[in-house]
Design a protein around this motif. Structure first.
Motif, PDB file in Angstrom:
ATOM      1  N   THR A   1       0.806  -1.364   0.150  1.00  0.00           N
ATOM      2  CA  THR A   1       0.008   0.005   0.033  1.00  0.00           C
ATOM      3  C   THR A   1       0.894   1.316  -0.129  1.00  0.00           C
ATOM      4  O   THR A   1       1.878   1.210   0.824  1.00  0.00           O
ATOM      5  CB  THR A   1      -0.899  -0.032   1.242  1.00  0.00           C
ATOM      6  OG1 THR A   1      -1.635   1.152   1.087  1.00  0.00           O
ATOM      7  CG2 THR A   1      -0.377  -0.102   2.429  1.00  0.00           C
ATOM      8  N   LEU A   2       0.459   2.243  -0.924  1.00  0.00           N
ATOM      9  CA  LEU A   2       1.274   3.466  -0.910  1.00  0.00           C
ATOM     10  C   LEU A   2       0.788   4.493   0.308  1.00  0.00           C
ATOM     11  O   LEU A   2       1.316   5.252   0.454  1.00  0.00           O
ATOM     12  CB  LEU A   2       0.794   4.313  -2.269  1.00  0.00           C
ATOM     13  CG  LEU A   2       1.515   3.586  -3.596  1.00  0.00           C
ATOM     14  CD1 LEU A   2       0.985   4.046  -4.715  1.00  0.00           C
ATOM     15  CD2 LEU A   2       3.172   3.856  -3.290  1.00  0.00           C
ATOM     16  N   GLY A   3      -0.284   4.161   1.055  1.00  0.00           N
ATOM     17  CA  GLY A   3      -0.918   4.696   1.992  1.00  0.00           C
ATOM     18  C   GLY A   3      -2.456   5.238   1.542  1.00  0.00           C
ATOM     19  O   GLY A   3      -2.796   4.505   0.831  1.00  0.00           O
ATOM     20  N   SER A   4      -2.836   6.125   2.568  1.00  0.00           N
ATOM     21  CA  SER A   4      -4.278   6.387   2.227  1.00  0.00           C
ATOM     22  C   SER A   4      -4.387   7.320   1.205  1.00  0.00           C
ATOM     23  O   SER A   4      -3.945   8.293   1.124  1.00  0.00           O
ATOM     24  CB  SER A   4      -4.831   6.744   3.705  1.00  0.00           C
ATOM     25  OG  SER A   4      -6.223   7.383   3.388  1.00  0.00           O
ATOM     26  N   ARG A   5      -5.617   7.319   0.477  1.00  0.00           N
ATOM     27  CA  ARG A   5      -5.822   8.346  -0.427  1.00  0.00           C
ATOM     28  C   ARG A   5      -6.398   9.668   0.210  1.00  0.00           C
ATOM     29  O   ARG A   5      -6.376  10.594  -0.371  1.00  0.00           O
ATOM     30  CB  ARG A   5      -7.108   7.789  -1.303  1.00  0.00           C
ATOM     31  CG  ARG A   5      -6.834   6.955  -2.443  1.00  0.00           C
ATOM     32  CD  ARG A   5      -8.058   6.580  -3.432  1.00  0.00           C
ATOM     33  NE  ARG A   5      -7.487   5.572  -4.302  1.00  0.00           N
ATOM     34  CZ  ARG A   5      -6.943   5.789  -5.510  1.00  0.00           C
ATOM     35  NH1 ARG A   5      -6.770   7.024  -5.893  1.00  0.00           N
ATOM     36  NH2 ARG A   5      -6.267   4.816  -6.209  1.00  0.00           N
ATOM     37  N   LYS A   6      -6.650   9.458   1.528  1.00  0.00           N
ATOM     38  CA  LYS A   6      -6.689  10.838   2.115  1.00  0.00           C
ATOM     39  C   LYS A   6      -5.697  11.513   2.368  1.00  0.00           C
ATOM     40  O   LYS A   6      -5.620  12.894   2.726  1.00  0.00           O
ATOM     41  CB  LYS A   6      -7.337  10.565   3.526  1.00  0.00           C
ATOM     42  CG  LYS A   6      -8.762   9.850   3.546  1.00  0.00           C
ATOM     43  CD  LYS A   6      -9.293   9.772   4.867  1.00  0.00           C
ATOM     44  CE  LYS A   6     -10.650   8.987   5.148  1.00  0.00           C
ATOM     45  NZ  LYS A   6     -10.326   7.572   5.595  1.00  0.00           N
ATOM     46  N   SER A   7      -4.259  11.081   2.297  1.00  0.00           N
ATOM     47  CA  SER A   7      -3.286  11.781   2.260  1.00  0.00           C
ATOM     48  C   SER A   7      -2.321  11.503   0.976  1.00  0.00           C
ATOM     49  O   SER A   7      -1.639  10.508   0.916  1.00  0.00           O
ATOM     50  CB  SER A   7      -2.304  11.361   3.578  1.00  0.00           C
ATOM     51  OG  SER A   7      -0.988  11.979   3.491  1.00  0.00           O
ATOM     52  N   GLU A   8      -2.566  12.322   0.015  1.00  0.00           N
ATOM     53  CA  GLU A   8      -1.660  12.357  -1.059  1.00  0.00           C
ATOM     54  C   GLU A   8      -0.333  12.579  -0.986  1.00  0.00           C
ATOM     55  O   GLU A   8       0.528  11.964  -1.481  1.00  0.00           O
ATOM     56  CB  GLU A   8      -2.146  13.513  -1.992  1.00  0.00           C
ATOM     57  CG  GLU A   8      -3.416  13.447  -2.719  1.00  0.00           C
ATOM     58  CD  GLU A   8      -3.588  14.538  -3.676  1.00  0.00           C
ATOM     59  OE1 GLU A   8      -3.501  15.795  -3.602  1.00  0.00           O
ATOM     60  OE2 GLU A   8      -3.412  14.283  -5.089  1.00  0.00           O
ATOM     61  N   ALA A   9       0.022  13.361  -0.011  1.00  0.00           N
ATOM     62  CA  ALA A   9       1.665  13.771   0.333  1.00  0.00           C
ATOM     63  C   ALA A   9       2.163  12.234   0.859  1.00  0.00           C
ATOM     64  O   ALA A   9       3.313  11.865   0.455  1.00  0.00           O
ATOM     65  CB  ALA A   9       1.863  14.340   1.532  1.00  0.00           C
ATOM     66  N   ASP A  10       1.203  11.309   1.458  1.00  0.00           N
ATOM     67  CA  ASP A  10       1.904   9.957   2.065  1.00  0.00           C
ATOM     68  C   ASP A  10       2.137   9.092   0.724  1.00  0.00           C
ATOM     69  O   ASP A  10       3.229   8.401   0.564  1.00  0.00           O
ATOM     70  CB  ASP A  10       0.933   9.335   2.748  1.00  0.00           C
ATOM     71  CG  ASP A  10       1.193   9.085   4.201  1.00  0.00           C
ATOM     72  OD1 ASP A  10       2.134  10.102   4.532  1.00  0.00           O
ATOM     73  OD2 ASP A  10       0.485   8.073   4.641  1.00  0.00           O
ATOM     74  N   ILE A  11       1.196   9.237  -0.352  1.00  0.00           N
ATOM     75  CA  ILE A  11       1.310   8.270  -1.391  1.00  0.00           C
ATOM     76  C   ILE A  11       2.335   8.864  -2.391  1.00  0.00           C
ATOM     77  O   ILE A  11       3.226   7.901  -2.629  1.00  0.00           O
ATOM     78  CB  ILE A  11      -0.070   8.373  -2.365  1.00  0.00           C
ATOM     79  CG1 ILE A  11      -1.361   7.664  -1.480  1.00  0.00           C
ATOM     80  CG2 ILE A  11       0.084   7.923  -3.604  1.00  0.00           C
ATOM     81  CD1 ILE A  11      -2.515   7.528  -2.202  1.00  0.00           C
TER      82      ILE A  11
END
Ligand code: TXA
Ligand code: MG
Length: 353
Positions: free
Chosen positions: A293-303
């Protein structure tokens, strides 16, 4: 060449390490260092021989210009000519930070650094280690991303070692780069301001100072198209590519998940190693392969910050086929998709069509 790697804590910078790195730079050597975007492969920007060493270490074509890193706005005048007033406004607003400006160059900047162009790319990084290194060296530091040409950019010192061990003199290990995607590049060298590479600083932010700014056509393409010539020479090369074959699927999440599950199973049944770039929202729904997983779609910066890390992890695991969701839409969508599409060689299928 024997590469020396030293750890530095950005909250408690070790002067001894920085002094060693500065010595290397003064002798015309190469130092890889962290910035807030990605790691840079640095050398003296005003020394044509050091610039040539940078190209050689990366295996980079010599017509692909380097970004010159500075620690002080005053440096602009020394490196650039015919600077429009708005460049100073932008510098004050976004520097130090993940923004690079293209301006006409002064003659002290060697052609080797600018890939033969009469323009120069300049950036003031906000990472404290990068800032201290530039300040203490008293130099302007030319630094492309510290990866082997064509591979994903490096966001950790371990990645730099993977690509450049034995090819650079010194690596400063400052831990993970905060943003994980390269800087936004804007061209202010001609009448029409353009974004040549999307990044963490978005077009909406730039429009406040430069209402007429637009994306260079090459940035907006979603298909391989040789008729569009990128203004940033580096954007025309195959880039960020993992060793496996990457395909992006866009469309309704249910369709994307079903398609990826089906394709992943087919390839696994044929004996291939498959990786999936998922999100926190979908990861439980994938049934096959190495699911990351790249992270949550709620945090684009995480992705954004995980993309290059995951592509490199797939390489380490010998993954042969990678399937990814798409990330259009949000503020960083343009930057994320620009990297992902290049990594995929523009292989993307819309499942809603
Ligand atoms: O975040 C970043 O910008 C990182 C860190 C290390 O600062 N650096 C980086 O450099 O991404 P590099 O060399 O990997 O990418 C520089 C891009 C290339 O696409 C290059 O063609 C473009 O900037 N560029 C450099 N000088 C240019 C110029 N004078 N005109 C147009 N494009 C230029
Ligand atoms: Mg690069």
């Amino acid at each position: 060449m024997n590469t020396i790697t030293k750890k530095v804590d950005r909250n408690n910078i070790n002067d001894e390490t920085l002094r060693e790195a500065v010595e290397v730079l003064k002798k015309g050597g190469l130092v890889a260092f962290p910035t807030e975007t990605v790691y840079g492969l640095g050398g003296n920007a005003l020394d044509a021989t050091a610039a040539a060493r940078i190209y050689a270490a990366k295996g980079r074509p010599s017509d692909n210009p380097l970004i010159v890193h500075i620690a002080d706005i005053e440096a602009l005048k020394i490196l650039a000519a015919d600077i429009p007033d708005v460049a100073y406004d932008i510098a004050r607003e976004f520097w130090p930070g993940p923004l690079t400006m293209i301006l006409k160059k002064q003659s002290i900047v060697p052609d080797a650094t600018t890939g033969g162009l009469q323009t120069i790319a300049i950036r003031m990084p906000s990472d404290r280690i990068a800032g201290e290194l530039i300040r203490q060296s008293g130099m302007f530091i030319a630094a492309p991303s510290a990866n082997a040409s064509g591979r994903p950019s490096t966001t950790k010192a371990e990645h730099v070692i993977e690509d450049l061990d034995g090819k650079v003199d010194y690596i400063i290990d400052g831990g993970a780069a905060e943003i994980g995607l390269e800087s936004t590049i804007i061209d202010l060298s001609s009448d029409k301001p353009l974004i040549l590479r999307p990044g963490y600083i978005t077009i909406e932010q730039l429009k406040k100072l430069l209402p007429e700014i637009e994306y260079d056509k090459a940035v907006l393409r979603t298909k391989a198209d040789d008729t569009i010539v990128a203004k940033a020479p580096g954007m025309k090369y195959k880039h960020y590519a993992p060793k496996g074959d990457l395909t992006i699927y866009e469309g309704h999440a249910d369709k994307v998940v079903d398609k990826i599950n089906k394709t992943a199973k087919e390839h696994i049944d044929k004996g291939y190693k498959v990786g999936i770039l998922a999100t926190d929202e979908t990861k439980e729904r994938y049934l096959y392969g190495d699911i990351k997983t790249l992270g949550s779609r709620k945090s684009e910066a995480d992705i954004a910050s995980h993309l290059f890390i995951m592509l490199r992890e797939f390489d380490e695991d010998g993954i042969q086929y990678i399937y990814s969701e798409s990330f259009n839409g949000g503020e960083l969508g343009q930057a994320i998709m620009n990297r992902l599409l290049k990594a995929a060689g523009y292989r993307m299928e819309n499942l809603d069509d």
